[in-house]
Design an enzyme around this catalytic site. Structure first.
Site, mmCIF file in Angstrom:
data_model
loop_
_atom_site.group_PDB
_atom_site.id
_atom_site.type_symbol
_atom_site.label_atom_id
_atom_site.label_comp_id
_atom_site.label_asym_id
_atom_site.label_seq_id
_atom_site.Cartn_x
_atom_site.Cartn_y
_atom_site.Cartn_z
ATOM 1 N N ASP A 101 -15.650 1.960 -17.362
ATOM 2 C CA ASP A 101 -15.189 3.034 -16.480
ATOM 3 C C ASP A 101 -14.651 4.212 -17.297
ATOM 4 O O ASP A 101 -14.326 4.073 -18.472
ATOM 5 C CB ASP A 101 -14.102 2.528 -15.528
ATOM 6 C CG ASP A 101 -12.855 2.083 -16.282
ATOM 7 O OD1 ASP A 101 -12.988 1.440 -17.333
ATOM 8 O OD2 ASP A 101 -11.740 2.373 -15.810
ATOM 9 N N GLU A 102 -14.546 5.345 -16.633
ATOM 10 C CA GLU A 102 -13.841 6.524 -17.156
ATOM 11 C C GLU A 102 -14.186 6.801 -18.623
ATOM 12 O O GLU A 102 -13.323 6.779 -19.505
ATOM 13 C CB GLU A 102 -12.330 6.335 -16.969
ATOM 14 C CG GLU A 102 -11.946 6.261 -15.498
ATOM 15 C CD GLU A 102 -10.444 6.114 -15.272
ATOM 16 O OE1 GLU A 102 -9.959 6.584 -14.229
ATOM 17 O OE2 GLU A 102 -9.758 5.521 -16.133
ATOM 18 N N PHE B 22 -2.058 -2.149 -6.660
ATOM 19 C CA PHE B 22 -0.653 -2.396 -6.374
ATOM 20 C C PHE B 22 0.281 -1.549 -7.229
ATOM 21 O O PHE B 22 1.504 -1.653 -7.079
ATOM 22 C CB PHE B 22 -0.330 -3.883 -6.522
ATOM 23 C CG PHE B 22 -0.811 -4.720 -5.358
ATOM 24 C CD1 PHE B 22 -1.446 -4.147 -4.265
ATOM 25 C CD2 PHE B 22 -0.630 -6.091 -5.356
ATOM 26 C CE1 PHE B 22 -1.888 -4.914 -3.199
ATOM 27 C CE2 PHE B 22 -1.053 -6.872 -4.298
ATOM 28 C CZ PHE B 22 -1.687 -6.282 -3.223
ATOM 29 N N ASP B 23 -0.268 -0.702 -8.123
ATOM 30 C CA ASP B 23 0.598 0.297 -8.734
ATOM 31 C C ASP B 23 0.890 1.418 -7.736
ATOM 32 O O ASP B 23 1.850 2.178 -7.920
ATOM 33 C CB ASP B 23 -0.030 0.863 -10.007
ATOM 34 C CG ASP B 23 -1.481 1.268 -9.834
ATOM 35 O OD1 ASP B 23 -2.245 0.493 -9.237
ATOM 36 O OD2 ASP B 23 -1.866 2.359 -10.303
#
Length: 551
Positions: free
Chosen positions: A319-320, A417-418
């Protein structure tokens, strides 16, 4: 002491009890344990957990005997399914496999009350636990019920990881996605390349709060797990029927590796020798160079990773990955020409396909974030057998399933969940959208766009804990709980459609579950809001307003 344990979480498929009718009595001096063939490991763990918590010795007994807890395999049940029967002074837990028996023992712990989750008994040797007559029949909805823990941004010492494996087991979660490497730290010992931890496991300082914050923690931060630590973690998980899926980020999120071995970076574009382990957050421009040396290096890394992690899947990130350095790199451009690739997006896909085939040759399966779908050939963007973690929303998972690939749903807008749990200034370092306990309870892993065989490609879901603003286990606890309990029910239980779920009933069962979390020492977010010590006044977050999009 009698417990009717109306607060079972996750909710079982069938639960019949006869209130007021005695079923069995668990006594430290009298109750025995009979482990049928194939359940010996479950019995050993049950003796450990209940022995510590309730002072039970649980000596060997005869299957089906009086004052006996009997464990046995019943092949007629689903593999992770179980049937728990409490009647006539006996407890029997039958499971389709040892895993099913294990999940049944977790239900027994809940029936025994919150004290069964402690590490030492509160009462004397004559204390007994009365269980009403009961029959619970249960099996999970999904095979992949996961939690991802990022230990690269903030390192969690081994004892915290083991504690989280206990928490997964108590909630019938069975996949631990272990995010071990990123720009901010490399957390697993690789003996062939020792600088990955000698250099890559430590950063000079740490950004406090969101990356736009002006504040810094000037203390060096880091740590890593030795290979023996990893073996211990994997064995501890396996005893609890949890699979550990390691993540080694390729080709982005790699500055810690480049800081340790500068030749891994795009040396014809920047001075990679000047790079250190990254101290702030965000998407990093410093990505791996698409060279033969880089491929061989990470093959050697993965050789050691495969020895440590016996599970089927290896997560390679994907990713990214900004393409600016590749666009400016003569070496990268030559690789594009040599491979007959169209552009830098196809170059990333070439990276991913290389390791997908490499893993497949060794009997493993690649899994990566949904960007791995991009830049490949239209007819086969991914190697056969590769799976996708759909994080940017549902769209990547839908595309992957329709292309014949297995999917783990973990959309950022729903189960990161952050992200903050409530509006208001009291929430510590508020990130992202508000995702309340009820929001998580109404999360549906299978989008309506997928039906039939395509829907069956959804292996399950996982909640993700990215730790940029979670500096220790107490902060991780706060972000994870109580929402992880709601998530566990979503991926285990056969719930009605999202809008029809009885959140009020779930809240009622949570009243009993909070006492279990207390016994386990979890620093969860109280329903009324954060306690004073849980707040982080003055630390900049990045809240997003409104309802998150369904994308």
């Amino acid at each position: 002491m009698t417990h009717d344990a109306a607060g079972l979480i996750p909710a079982p498929r069938h639960d019949q009890s006869r209130t007021g009718r005695a079923g069995a009595r668990i006594h430290p001096r009298h109750t025995a344990l009979a482990a049928g063939p194939g359940t010996e490991g479950v019995a050993r763990l049950l003796r450990t957990t209940l022995g510590q918590a309730l002072g039970l010795s649980l000596p060997d007994g005869e299957p089906g005997g009086p004052d006996t807890v009997t464990l046995r395999i019943d092949a007629a049940l689903e593999p992770e399914g179980y049937r728990l029967t409490v009647a006539d002074g006996r407890v029997e837990i039958a499971g389709g496999t040892a895993a099913g028996v294990h999940w049944g023992t977790q239900t027994l712990r809940q029936l025994l009350g919150p004290d069964a989750f402690r590490r030492a008994p509160l009462r004397g040797a004559e204390a007994a636990w009365e269980l009403t007559e009961r029959r619970v029949e249960d099996a999970p909805r999904f095979a992949w019920r996961g939690l991802m823990l990022d230990v690269a941004r903030h390192f969690m010492p081994k004892d915290g990881v083991l504690a989280y494996l206990d928490l997964l087991a108590a909630h019938k979660l069975n996949v631990f996605h272990f995010h071990l490497t990123d720009d901010q730290g490399w957390r697993v010992e690789i003996r062939r390349h020792p600088k990955l931890t000698e250099t890559g496991a430590w950063r000079e300082r740490t950004k406090l709060g969101h990356r736009a914050s002006p504040l810094w923690d000037e203390r060096p931060h880091g740590g890593y797990y030795t290979q023996d630590d990893i073996r211990e973690i994997v064995a501890y998980a396996a005893e609890r029927h949890i699979t550990v899926v390691p993540e080694i980020d390729i080709p982005g999120h790699s500055q810690a590796a480049i800081a340790a071995y500068p030749e891994l970076g795009n040396t014809d574009v920047i001075d990679t020798a000047s790079l250190g382990v990254w101290t702030t957050w965000g998407v990093n421009p410093n990505v791996l160079a698409p060279t033969d040396n880089t491929l061989r290096f990470f093959e050697q890394v993965l050789e050691e990773v495969l020895e440590l992690f016996p599970g089927t899947f290896v997560h390679i990130g994907g990713d990214e990955c900004p393409k600016d350095q590749w666009k400016a790199s003569p070496a990268a451009q030559e690789r594009i020409r040599a491979q007959g690739l169209a552009d830098e997006d196809e170059l990333q896909s070439w990276f991913i396909r290389h390791f997908g085939h490499w893993l497949a040759e060794r009997g493993r399966r690649l899994i990566g974030w949904d960007e791995i779908l991009e830049g490949g050939a239209a007819d086969a963007p991914l190697p056969e057998g590769a799976a996708v973690s759909s994080w940017r929303g549902y769209a990547g998972g839908i595309a992957a399933a329709r292309a014949g690939h297995d999917v783990v749903m973990c959309p950022e807008q729903q189960v990161y969940f952050d992200h903050r749990q409530a509006p208001g200034e009291d929430e510590p370092v508020p990130i992202g959208y508000v995702r309340t306990l009820e929001d998580v309870y109404r999360f549906e892993p299978v989008p309506p766009e997928l039906t039939g065989a395509d829907a069956d490609r959804v292996l399950g879901a996982q909640a993700n804990l990215w730790t940029e603003v979670m500096e220790d286990r107490r902060r991780v606890d706060y972000q994870a709980f109580p929402r992880l309990a709601a998530f566990a029910e979503v991926v285990w239980s056969a719930l009605p459609p999202s809008s029809e779920r009885d959140f009020g009933a779930f809240q009622g069962r949570m009243e009993a579950h909070y006492a279990r979390l207390d016994a386990l020492g979890v620093s969860y977010r109280p329903p009324a809001g954060p306690l004073p010590w849980q707040r982080r006044p003055g630390l900049l977050g990045r809240p997003r307003e409104g309802a998150p999009p369904i994308v």
